[in-house]
Design a protein around this motif. Structure first.
Motif, PDB file in Angstrom:
ATOM      1  N   SER A   1      22.418   5.572  66.160  1.00  0.00           N
ATOM      2  CA  SER A   1      21.547   5.119  64.972  1.00  0.00           C
ATOM      3  C   SER A   1      21.772   5.840  63.504  1.00  0.00           C
ATOM      4  O   SER A   1      21.228   5.323  62.216  1.00  0.00           O
ATOM      5  N   ALA A   2      22.496   7.195  63.598  1.00  0.00           N
ATOM      6  CA  ALA A   2      22.139   8.049  62.341  1.00  0.00           C
ATOM      7  C   ALA A   2      22.808   7.187  61.469  1.00  0.00           C
ATOM      8  O   ALA A   2      22.961   7.561  60.546  1.00  0.00           O
ATOM      9  N   LYS A   3      24.076   6.277  61.740  1.00  0.00           N
ATOM     10  CA  LYS A   3      25.021   5.999  61.051  1.00  0.00           C
ATOM     11  C   LYS A   3      23.581   4.510  60.216  1.00  0.00           C
ATOM     12  O   LYS A   3      23.933   3.981  59.130  1.00  0.00           O
ATOM     13  N   ASP A   4      22.824   3.933  60.897  1.00  0.00           N
ATOM     14  CA  ASP A   4      21.819   3.540  60.641  1.00  0.00           C
ATOM     15  C   ASP A   4      20.879   4.046  59.906  1.00  0.00           C
ATOM     16  O   ASP A   4      20.289   2.870  58.432  1.00  0.00           O
ATOM     17  N   VAL A   5      20.731   5.197  59.921  1.00  0.00           N
ATOM     18  CA  VAL A   5      19.424   5.810  59.213  1.00  0.00           C
ATOM     19  C   VAL A   5      20.707   6.710  58.073  1.00  0.00           C
ATOM     20  O   VAL A   5      19.282   6.731  56.933  1.00  0.00           O
ATOM     21  N   LYS A   6      21.809   6.360  57.604  1.00  0.00           N
ATOM     22  CA  LYS A   6      22.108   6.907  56.503  1.00  0.00           C
ATOM     23  C   LYS A   6      22.336   5.554  55.420  1.00  0.00           C
ATOM     24  O   LYS A   6      21.523   6.127  55.062  1.00  0.00           O
ATOM     25  N   ALA A   7      22.310   4.551  56.048  1.00  0.00           N
ATOM     26  CA  ALA A   7      22.597   3.157  55.710  1.00  0.00           C
ATOM     27  C   ALA A   7      20.952   2.873  54.429  1.00  0.00           C
ATOM     28  O   ALA A   7      20.757   2.683  53.244  1.00  0.00           O
ATOM     29  N   LEU A   8      19.936   2.895  55.535  1.00  0.00           N
ATOM     30  CA  LEU A   8      19.102   2.547  54.725  1.00  0.00           C
ATOM     31  C   LEU A   8      18.594   3.817  53.961  1.00  0.00           C
ATOM     32  O   LEU A   8      17.809   3.533  53.196  1.00  0.00           O
ATOM     33  N   ALA A   9      18.639   5.684  54.500  1.00  0.00           N
ATOM     34  CA  ALA A   9      18.324   6.521  52.863  1.00  0.00           C
ATOM     35  C   ALA A   9      18.724   6.352  52.179  1.00  0.00           C
ATOM     36  O   ALA A   9      17.909   5.796  50.406  1.00  0.00           O
ATOM     37  N   ALA A  10      20.442   5.494  52.243  1.00  0.00           N
ATOM     38  CA  ALA A  10      21.156   5.244  51.063  1.00  0.00           C
ATOM     39  C   ALA A  10      20.401   4.202  50.106  1.00  0.00           C
ATOM     40  O   ALA A  10      20.216   4.472  48.946  1.00  0.00           O
ATOM     41  N   ASP A  11      20.429   2.567  50.771  1.00  0.00           N
ATOM     42  CA  ASP A  11      19.441   1.712  50.030  1.00  0.00           C
ATOM     43  C   ASP A  11      18.268   1.967  50.109  1.00  0.00           C
ATOM     44  O   ASP A  11      17.391   1.395  49.500  1.00  0.00           O
ATOM     45  N   GLY A  12      17.307   3.016  50.051  1.00  0.00           N
ATOM     46  CA  GLY A  12      16.303   3.181  49.721  1.00  0.00           C
ATOM     47  C   GLY A  12      14.790   2.704  50.675  1.00  0.00           C
ATOM     48  O   GLY A  12      13.892   2.298  50.367  1.00  0.00           O
ATOM     49  N   ILE A  13      15.619   2.290  52.151  1.00  0.00           N
ATOM     50  CA  ILE A  13      14.705   1.064  52.757  1.00  0.00           C
ATOM     51  C   ILE A  13      13.503   2.494  53.450  1.00  0.00           C
ATOM     52  O   ILE A  13      14.406   3.311  54.654  1.00  0.00           O
ATOM     53  N   PRO A  14      12.772   2.094  53.774  1.00  0.00           N
ATOM     54  CA  PRO A  14      11.367   3.092  54.706  1.00  0.00           C
ATOM     55  C   PRO A  14      11.994   2.919  56.322  1.00  0.00           C
ATOM     56  O   PRO A  14      11.701   1.842  56.807  1.00  0.00           O
ATOM     57  N   TYR A  15      11.887   4.523  56.215  1.00  0.00           N
ATOM     58  CA  TYR A  15      12.282   4.320  57.651  1.00  0.00           C
ATOM     59  C   TYR A  15      12.125   5.156  58.810  1.00  0.00           C
ATOM     60  O   TYR A  15      11.501   6.612  58.340  1.00  0.00           O
ATOM     61  N   GLU A  16      11.073   5.699  60.323  1.00  0.00           N
ATOM     62  CA  GLU A  16      10.793   6.509  60.607  1.00  0.00           C
ATOM     63  C   GLU A  16      12.067   6.772  62.605  1.00  0.00           C
ATOM     64  O   GLU A  16      11.657   5.748  62.570  1.00  0.00           O
ATOM     65  N   VAL A  17      11.708   8.384  62.277  1.00  0.00           N
ATOM     66  CA  VAL A  17      12.757   8.388  63.492  1.00  0.00           C
ATOM     67  C   VAL A  17      11.635   8.968  64.359  1.00  0.00           C
ATOM     68  O   VAL A  17      11.085   9.843  64.214  1.00  0.00           O
TER      69      VAL A  17
ATOM     70  N   PRO B   1       9.296   0.029  58.868  1.00  0.00           N
ATOM     71  CA  PRO B   1       7.570  -0.518  58.826  1.00  0.00           C
ATOM     72  C   PRO B   1       7.442  -1.627  57.592  1.00  0.00           C
ATOM     73  O   PRO B   1       6.509  -2.846  58.166  1.00  0.00           O
ATOM     74  N   LYS B   2       8.932  -2.117  57.340  1.00  0.00           N
ATOM     75  CA  LYS B   2       8.239  -3.137  55.972  1.00  0.00           C
ATOM     76  C   LYS B   2       8.614  -4.789  56.914  1.00  0.00           C
ATOM     77  O   LYS B   2       8.934  -5.189  55.901  1.00  0.00           O
TER      78      LYS B   2
END
Length: 416
Positions: free
Chosen positions: A150-166, A193-194
């Motif tokens: 899931s690290a690749k998805d976390v990276k993409a979420l962070a790059a696009d400013g999409i909130p997430y929590e592991v 969460p959004k």
């Protein structure tokens, strides 16, 4: 303009709403007796602005081989060996690289996040109800390998400013208390969460009613035969009841879109990838999900919709078939009863629908080589998620206005 929309699923109806809002005279044609009676009828119910990823991803070819031997496989291959199927599969495989995955996921996140804002706007303007909840999506990992991947998805979420929590298992239970019964079956999760949930069928019907009050005409039971194209410009639509003259035509026919536009030189690589769902009455609310839990092992979404649970997933490559294989039902039942034991799956309604998938996962929105012929299709598993944003973008393109987000890489021209 006088605009004809072909298709009254969630994509066609949201397109009608936004085009009517922009002042156009809109007619919607559909072969069914009402809105959302095909792919939009009983989808997974998740509105996944953060959890949206291309099926074409690094490692998928290897996983696909392993899935062939799984009892409860997320991907089922029963392809017809025709040129369209083989071409689509080869194009999909070419997108299974880290570089293409990053590009495609970024496109999808851009449109999905825009759609989040558009859906909120529609909700505020119309006050319609569709069993909606705003409590996020929990992608549940049963193995450490899934969590690491899931690290690749976390990276993409962070790059696009999409909130997430592991999350660790305790964090997953905090978000979804019913998972306390199966704590030993998970190693962690990824929360977006959004994300939201809601009944796509209810939403589409309510919005169709609203669009009707705005002047949109819906014509039911109409068979679309062909486009009327003269000197490279669309002039209307030929139906079983005659010609419907139009200044512009929007094709929102899901998996059937490429069949209509192919005679006019438009190569639209959209393929019908079948998905399945169960709709189960809630017996014990304490053992039901609060929002959407995405079972990563089986790629199955388990979503709460009012007093029901919707269990949806799988991808079957078998052409334009809509049979209900009992083996697929057993997979859905296995996933939901394994994570949320206690439900009565014997009372479930079983359904299948054809998702219009592109090889890169990104929908096709915009104009074509035929003047005043527009496409809004190819959303795959994310039509409900991307519907409002796609429709708003389309209305801007049709009206000659600059859209709020980049749209050039959404057009069919990207496949040339």
């Amino acid at each position: 303009m006088k605009i004809t929309i072909l298709g009254a699923g969630v994509i066609g109806v949201t397109s009608a709403y936004y085009l009517a809002k922009a002042g156009h005279e809109v007619t919607v044609l559909d072969r069914q007796p009402g809105p959302a009676l095909e792919t939009s009828f009983a989808n997974a119910g998740e509105v996944s602005f953060g959890y949206c990823s291309p099926w074409a991803a690094p490692g998928i070819p290897q996983k696909a081989l392993k899935w062939l031997f799984m009892e409860h496989a997320p991907l089922i291959l029963r392809p017809k060996l025709d040129a369209a199927t083989l071409s689509w599969m080869l194009k999909m495989l070419s997108n299974c690289t880290s570089e293409r995955y990053a590009i495609n996921k970024s496109r999808m996140l851009r449109l999905a996040d825009y759609s989040r804002l558009a859906l909120a706007e529609v909700r505020m303007d119309t006050n319609i109800d569709y069993d909606q909840r705003m409590q996020g999506t929990l992608q549940l990992f049963r193995t450490q390998a899934q969590l690491d991947a899931s690290a690749k998805d976390v990276k993409a979420l962070a790059a696009d400013g999409i909130p997430y929590e592991v999350l660790d298992p305790d964090g997953c239970i905090r978000v979804e208390p019913a998972l306390a019964h199966v704590r030993d079956k998970m190693v962690g999760g990824l929360l977006t969460p959004k994300d939201e949930t809601g009944d796509c069928f209810k939403f589409t019907n309510a919005l169709a009613d609203k669009a009707t009050s705005m002047g949109v005409t819906f014509r039911w039971g109409v068979q679309i035969k062909a486009l009327n194209v003269e000197a490279g410009e669309v002039k209307g639509v030929m139906t079983d009841t005659g010609l419907v003259a139009s200044d512009a035509v929007v094709v929102a026919l899901g998996s059937y879109s490429p069949l209509l536009v192919k005679p006019y030189g438009i190569d639209l690589p959209v393929y019908p990838v079948k998905g399945y769902s169960l709709t189960i009455p809630i017996v014990d609310a304490a053992r039901a999900p609060e929002s959407t839990v995405m079972d990563e092992t089986y790629k199955i979404a388990i979503t709460r919709l009012g007093d029901r649970i919707r269990v949806g997933g799988m991808a079957e490559i078998s052409g334009y078939t809509n049979d209900l294989g009992q083996a697929r039902r057993r997979t859905l039942e296995h996933s939901v009863t394994d994570l949320f034991p206690g439900g009565d799956v014997s009372k479930a309604n079983f359904w299948s629908g054809l998702r219009p998938m592109t090889p890169d996962g990104t929908p096709v929105i915009g104009g074509t080589k035929v003047r005043n012929l527009f496409l809004n299709t190819g959303h795959g598993t994310l039509g409900w998620t991307m519907s409002c944003g796609s429709a708003k973008v389309l209305a801007d393109i049709v009206g000659g206005r600059r859209a709020d987000i980049e749209t050039k890489d959404l057009a069919v021209a990207r496949y040339r």
